[in-house]
Design an enzyme around this catalytic site. Structure first.
Site, mmCIF file in Angstrom:
data_model
loop_
_atom_site.group_PDB
_atom_site.id
_atom_site.type_symbol
_atom_site.label_atom_id
_atom_site.label_comp_id
_atom_site.label_asym_id
_atom_site.label_seq_id
_atom_site.Cartn_x
_atom_site.Cartn_y
_atom_site.Cartn_z
ATOM 1 N N ARG A 69 1.032 -0.681 -0.323
ATOM 2 C CA ARG A 69 -0.135 -0.281 0.322
ATOM 3 C C ARG A 69 0.837 1.434 -0.279
ATOM 4 O O ARG A 69 2.044 1.119 -0.775
ATOM 5 C CB ARG A 69 -0.989 -0.010 1.698
ATOM 6 C CG ARG A 69 -2.325 -1.164 0.833
ATOM 7 C CD ARG A 69 -2.834 -1.013 1.932
ATOM 8 N NE ARG A 69 -4.343 -1.786 1.528
ATOM 9 C CZ ARG A 69 -5.408 -2.752 2.467
ATOM 10 N NH1 ARG A 69 -5.437 -1.739 3.904
ATOM 11 N NH2 ARG A 69 -6.047 -2.627 2.040
ATOM 12 N N SER A 70 0.000 1.971 0.776
ATOM 13 C CA SER A 70 1.063 3.619 0.439
ATOM 14 C C SER A 70 2.390 2.988 1.167
ATOM 15 O O SER A 70 3.309 4.923 1.068
ATOM 16 C CB SER A 70 0.745 4.527 1.697
ATOM 17 O OG SER A 70 -1.050 4.804 1.310
ATOM 18 N N ALA A 71 2.932 2.487 1.404
ATOM 19 C CA ALA A 71 4.892 1.927 1.993
ATOM 20 C C ALA A 71 6.087 1.925 0.334
ATOM 21 O O ALA A 71 6.769 2.471 0.442
ATOM 22 C CB ALA A 71 5.050 0.844 2.748
ATOM 23 N N THR A 72 4.391 2.406 -0.385
ATOM 24 C CA THR A 72 5.518 2.282 -2.027
ATOM 25 C C THR A 72 5.659 3.980 -1.843
ATOM 26 O O THR A 72 6.631 4.159 -2.899
ATOM 27 C CB THR A 72 4.550 2.020 -3.332
ATOM 28 O OG1 THR A 72 3.286 1.183 -2.377
ATOM 29 C CG2 THR A 72 4.995 2.041 -4.010
ATOM 30 N N LYS A 73 4.909 4.774 -1.133
ATOM 31 C CA LYS A 73 5.376 6.424 -1.578
ATOM 32 C C LYS A 73 6.429 6.261 -1.657
ATOM 33 O O LYS A 73 7.125 7.212 -2.757
ATOM 34 C CB LYS A 73 4.367 7.022 -0.831
ATOM 35 C CG LYS A 73 3.183 7.166 -1.050
ATOM 36 C CD LYS A 73 2.031 7.912 -0.434
ATOM 37 C CE LYS A 73 0.708 8.380 -0.885
ATOM 38 N NZ LYS A 73 -0.058 7.062 -0.112
#
Length: 389
Positions: A69-73
């Site tokens: 999820r937002s750890a991709t950011k």
């Protein structure tokens, strides 16, 4: 719980915390990896690979990967900072200098720096995109370019939960001529040997487990910088920036769908092993296993230097951001004030701490409702702090 892997002497508290995550906090399948000064000191995994599988008795293996999820950011932010490091991107230039269509509806002076610091003012779309539209980089880029900001860019900050995908992805495409997923594969994952992908290739599909929702103990996980009720009300209100930001893709995609995993949405659908996430962060602050380092010290500074702080227009609670990275604070407690990284909604966490030389990665197949401070990840972070002390 049968936990596999190794810990270096002194890091036994991390193993103890990892076991308790299964016993007390509902983990079904998970992994955690920690590097110190570029060398692996914790490498643990356990449980089932698939959250829902009656077929899912298959055990989690060392190379099992999950959507983060937002750890991709944090990985997407590294692309823009590396382009700056190479002289291909000016952080203080208007986004429209590279992407002319973005100079619309009051965004003419929005800078790359503001985009990375969640100050661009476009966390929502007036018309949400379907999952198919969101996966099309042309459609997503056109939608965010046409969107009018909900605050004057640069004057406030709010988490760009979904629109960060098209903001960063299109900017990279305009500067390099390559898709951001391709750029990550060629310039980040490959050179440092990290098992992480944005746009999952068919060759890696069998390594990725299925994810699902896991219930949380009432006492765990909630952010307390504002009353929990205020946060809940923001998520419940269809007209709030909170609901609209997370609902910029509607309906929410099926994260177990191979088509979704093959798309490149840098805000939300990167896939990594715990080792891949930790190894990536280790490469930002030093050489990994004597190999390549990605960030120079000069590039690491804007990543971890505060650009936004205070009440977040989207998340409601107070947040702190560097350029693309969440910083240590009440919203996302990391290891120390020097830490920078990014959580994934419901579980995953990756970060680096230059002061101690620690790089950390945690992935799970059981997602919870928490956005930032997941109690399972936080238990592991506290255990690392104990080991260091």
């Amino acid at each position: 719980m049968d936990v596999n892997g190794t810990v270096a002497e002194g890091f036994e508290p991390v193993r103890d915390a990892f076991v308790k995550n299964f016993e007390l906090l509902g983990d079904r399948g998970a992994a955690v990896t920690v590097y110190r000064d570029g060398h692996r000191v914790v490498d643990l995994w356990g449980g089932a690979r698939d959250f829902d599988g009656d077929a899912g008795r298959a055990p989690w293996e060392r190379d099992t990967a999950q959507i983060v999820r937002s750890a991709t950011k944090g990985v997407a932010a590294a692309v823009l900072l590396l382009l700056w490091q190479r002289g291909q991107l000016d952080l203080d230039a208007p986004v429209g200098e590279y992407w002319p269509e973005f100079k619309a509806a009051g965004k003419e002076r929005t800078s790359v720096r503001q985009l990375l610091a969640h100050r661009a003012g476009v966390p929502v779309l007036d018309r949400p995109l379907t999952p198919a539209e969101a996966a099309d980089p042309d459609t997503g880029a056109a939608a965010v370019a046409a969107q009018a900001p909900v605050w004057e860019p640069g004057t406030d900050h709010g988490y760009h939960a979904q629109t960060f995908s098209w903001l960063t992805g299109e900017l990279v495409r305009r500067v390099t001529g390559r898709g951001i997923g391709e750029w990550i594969a060629d310039e980040i994952a490959g050179p440092v040997g990290a098992d992480l992908w944005l746009g999952l290739p068919k060759t890696a599909q069998t390594r990725v487990g299925r994810v699902g929702p896991v219930a949380a103990p009432e006492t765990a996980g909630a952010l307390r910088t504002r009353p929990k009720r205020a946060v809940s009300e923001a998520y419940a209100d269809p007209g709030s920036l909170t609901r609209r930001a997370f609902g910029a893709i509607s309906p929410l995609p099926d994260e177990n769908d191979p088509a979704y995993r093959a798309a490149a949405l840098p805000a939300s659908n990167g896939i990594a092993t715990a080792d891949g996430l930790a190894r990536f962060y280790a490469s930002l602050i030093g050489e990994v296993d004597g190999g390549r380092r990605l960030f120079t010290p000069e590039t690491m500074e804007p990543a971890r230097t505060e650009q936004s702080a205070g009440p977040d227009r989207v998340l409601v609670i107070s947040t702190r951001f560097g350029l693309g990275y969440m910083l240590h604070g009440s919203a996302s407690p990391l290891l120390s004030p020097t830490s920078f990284g990014h959580p994934g909604r419901g579980g995953a966490l990756g970060f680096a701490d230059p002061e101690s030389g620690i790089a950390f990665g945690y992935v799970t197949n059981g997602f919870r409702k928490s956005v930032t401070a997941d109690p399972r990840a936080q238990a592991l972070v506290r255990a690392v702090r104990t080991a260091l002390s």
